[in-house]
Design a protein around this motif. Structure first.
Motif, PDB file in Angstrom:
ATOM      1  N   ALA A   3     -58.268 -45.656  10.204  1.00 23.14           N
ATOM      2  CA  ALA A   3     -57.962 -45.252   8.837  1.00 23.14           C
ATOM      3  C   ALA A   3     -59.048 -45.721   7.874  1.00 23.14           C
ATOM      4  CB  ALA A   3     -56.615 -45.823   8.400  1.00 23.14           C
ATOM      5  N   LYS A   4     -59.339 -44.858   6.911  1.00 23.61           N
ATOM      6  CA  LYS A   4     -60.270 -45.162   5.837  1.00 23.61           C
ATOM      7  C   LYS A   4     -59.698 -44.604   4.537  1.00 23.61           C
ATOM      8  CE  LYS A   4     -63.842 -47.214   7.748  1.00 23.61           C
ATOM      9  NZ  LYS A   4     -64.299 -48.552   7.316  1.00 23.61           N
ATOM     10  N   PRO A   5     -60.048 -45.211   3.398  1.00 20.80           N
ATOM     11  CA  PRO A   5     -59.600 -44.640   2.120  1.00 20.80           C
ATOM     12  C   PRO A   5     -60.110 -43.205   1.984  1.00 20.80           C
ATOM     13  CG  PRO A   5     -60.497 -46.840   1.787  1.00 20.80           C
ATOM     14  CD  PRO A   5     -60.813 -46.459   3.204  1.00 20.80           C
ATOM     15  N   PHE A   6     -59.243 -42.324   1.498  1.00 24.16           N
ATOM     16  CA  PHE A   6     -59.626 -40.921   1.340  1.00 24.16           C
ATOM     17  C   PHE A   6     -60.644 -40.797   0.215  1.00 24.16           C
ATOM     18  CE2 PHE A   6     -59.242 -36.481   0.183  1.00 24.16           C
ATOM     19  CZ  PHE A   6     -59.128 -35.864   1.411  1.00 24.16           C
ATOM     20  N   VAL A   7     -61.759 -40.148   0.486  1.00 27.25           N
ATOM     21  CA  VAL A   7     -62.820 -39.978  -0.505  1.00 27.25           C
ATOM     22  C   VAL A   7     -62.640 -38.635  -1.206  1.00 27.25           C
ATOM     23  CG1 VAL A   7     -65.307 -39.872  -0.902  1.00 27.25           C
ATOM     24  CG2 VAL A   7     -64.383 -41.374   0.889  1.00 27.25           C
ATOM     25  N   GLN A   8     -62.546 -38.654  -2.525  1.00 26.95           N
ATOM     26  CA  GLN A   8     -62.367 -37.439  -3.305  1.00 26.95           C
ATOM     27  C   GLN A   8     -63.720 -36.852  -3.700  1.00 26.95           C
ATOM     28  OE1 GLN A   8     -59.418 -36.115  -3.820  1.00 26.95           O
ATOM     29  NE2 GLN A   8     -58.072 -37.811  -3.223  1.00 26.95           N
ATOM     30  N   LEU A  18     -69.382 -41.988   9.985  1.00 26.72           N
ATOM     31  CA  LEU A  18     -69.005 -40.831   9.169  1.00 26.72           C
ATOM     32  C   LEU A  18     -68.609 -41.264   7.760  1.00 26.72           C
ATOM     33  CD1 LEU A  18     -68.391 -37.812   8.866  1.00 26.72           C
ATOM     34  CD2 LEU A  18     -66.097 -38.284   9.749  1.00 26.72           C
ATOM     35  N   HIS A  19     -67.827 -42.334   7.663  1.00 26.85           N
ATOM     36  CA  HIS A  19     -67.381 -42.797   6.347  1.00 26.85           C
ATOM     37  C   HIS A  19     -68.580 -43.218   5.498  1.00 26.85           C
ATOM     38  CE1 HIS A  19     -64.422 -44.187   3.470  1.00 26.85           C
ATOM     39  NE2 HIS A  19     -65.029 -45.356   3.393  1.00 26.85           N
ATOM     40  N   ALA A  20     -69.528 -43.910   6.113  1.00 29.51           N
ATOM     41  CA  ALA A  20     -70.736 -44.321   5.388  1.00 29.51           C
ATOM     42  C   ALA A  20     -71.536 -43.101   4.939  1.00 29.51           C
ATOM     43  CB  ALA A  20     -71.588 -45.231   6.264  1.00 29.51           C
ATOM     44  N   ALA A  21     -71.612 -42.084   5.810  1.00 30.19           N
ATOM     45  CA  ALA A  21     -72.340 -40.868   5.466  1.00 30.19           C
ATOM     46  C   ALA A  21     -71.681 -40.157   4.290  1.00 30.19           C
ATOM     47  CB  ALA A  21     -72.404 -39.942   6.679  1.00 30.19           C
ATOM     48  N   ILE A  22     -70.348 -40.135   4.275  1.00 33.19           N
ATOM     49  CA  ILE A  22     -69.624 -39.505   3.169  1.00 33.19           C
ATOM     50  C   ILE A  22     -69.884 -40.244   1.862  1.00 33.19           C
ATOM     51  CG2 ILE A  22     -67.316 -39.066   2.231  1.00 33.19           C
ATOM     52  CD1 ILE A  22     -66.412 -38.475   5.119  1.00 33.19           C
ATOM     53  N   LEU A  23     -69.831 -41.567   1.903  1.00 30.45           N
ATOM     54  CA  LEU A  23     -70.044 -42.367   0.696  1.00 30.45           C
ATOM     55  C   LEU A  23     -71.469 -42.201   0.158  1.00 30.45           C
ATOM     56  CD1 LEU A  23     -68.201 -45.706   1.618  1.00 30.45           C
ATOM     57  CD2 LEU A  23     -67.410 -43.870   0.107  1.00 30.45           C
TER      58      LEU A  23
END
Length: 267
Positions: free
Chosen positions: A204-209, A245-250
């Motif tokens: 789980a990761k915080p949802f990125v808007q 993936l989360h880092a790439a999104i951020l």
């Protein structure tokens, strides 16, 4: 130091954010050497797909044999496969190489529909995907819509993901990573790895808007394949890929028009 070799079998995205282009970028960023076999050329950008040109199955065979006969491929990731004839050709060759003793992990990203709505897998190819390639897979990475086509129930709440991931994994007989990013009104992006023995792992990761999700599925499955090729376990590979993936999104940024075009061309 020699890098492990990873292969992507997928479509080309002229916009560079998904498909072969995203896969090769991901392999390189996660420490593996990327090779590729192209199934289709697509004319697309994050607004939509305006054309698909399928590669001739015999030419796809030449690409695949060129890679497998030369490189010690440790992991293969599949994306857009498009047609029954391509799936049967891929399955035949991969089975032959496994019979010869060439071992590789197979990560199956069941790409069926683009975010824009364009069909990336023909209806008649779905059963071939399930019967020919799913049994060979080390992992399948469906989103909620793809999971429903593969045989899961309706999933609209996070609470439904765990039992459905286990149920689908048992039904297909292989590990399933159920991706929950399409659940609406959720504060977290939850993914569930379900194994046929009933074991589960949660990520789980915080949802990125407010970011464009184009290519996130390709990046995710490619990162998993890359880490598997490097010797990490399945659960470790998914965890490391999720972090990547989360880092790439951020760190993502707009690379084109910020306003969506009002057109929906038919293929």
């Amino acid at each position: 130091m020699q890098k492990p070799v990873v292969l992507t079998i997928a479509g080309s995205d002229s916009g560079g954010g998904a498909g072969i282009q995203a896969d090769l970028k991901t392999f390189n960023s996660t420490g593996s050497f990327g090779t590729s076999v192209i199934t289709c050329l697509t004319a697309q950008n994050p607004d939509g797909v305006t054309g698909i040109l399928e590669v001739d199955p015999d030419f796809l065979e030449k690409q695949l044999l060129a890679v497998l006969s030369y490189f010690p491929v440790k992991a293969i990731k599949t994306g857009m496969l498009f047609s029954e004839s391509l799936i049967r050709k891929i399955s035949k060759i991969l089975k032959e190489y496994r019979a010869k003793g060439q071992n590789f992990e197979l990560i199956l990203d069941p790409v069926m529909v683009a975010t824009s709505g364009a069909k990336l897998l023909q209806d008649e190819a779905i059963q071939s995907l399930i019967s020919e390639l799913v049994p060979m897979a080390s992992l399948i990475t469906p989103n909620l819509d793809e999971a429903k086509i593969l045989g899961s129930g309706e999933i609209s709440k996070i609470e439904s993901m765990e039992p459905e991931a286990i149920s689908l994994s048992k039904k297909l007989g292989v590990p399933v990573l159920l991706k929950g990013g399409h659940i609406k009104n959720s504060e977290e992006a939850l993914d569930i790895l379900g194994l046929p023995n009933g074991e589960i792992f949660k990520y789980a990761k915080p949802f990125v808007q407010d970011f464009n999700p184009h290519g996130t599925g390709c990046t995710y499955s490619s990162a998993i394949a890359s880490y598997l090729a490097q010797g990490f376990s399945l659960s470790e590979s998914v965890s490391k890929a999720r972090e990547f993936l989360h880092a790439a999104i951020l760190q993502s940024f707009p690379a084109g028009k910020t306003k969506t075009l009002n057109h929906n061309p038919k293929i």
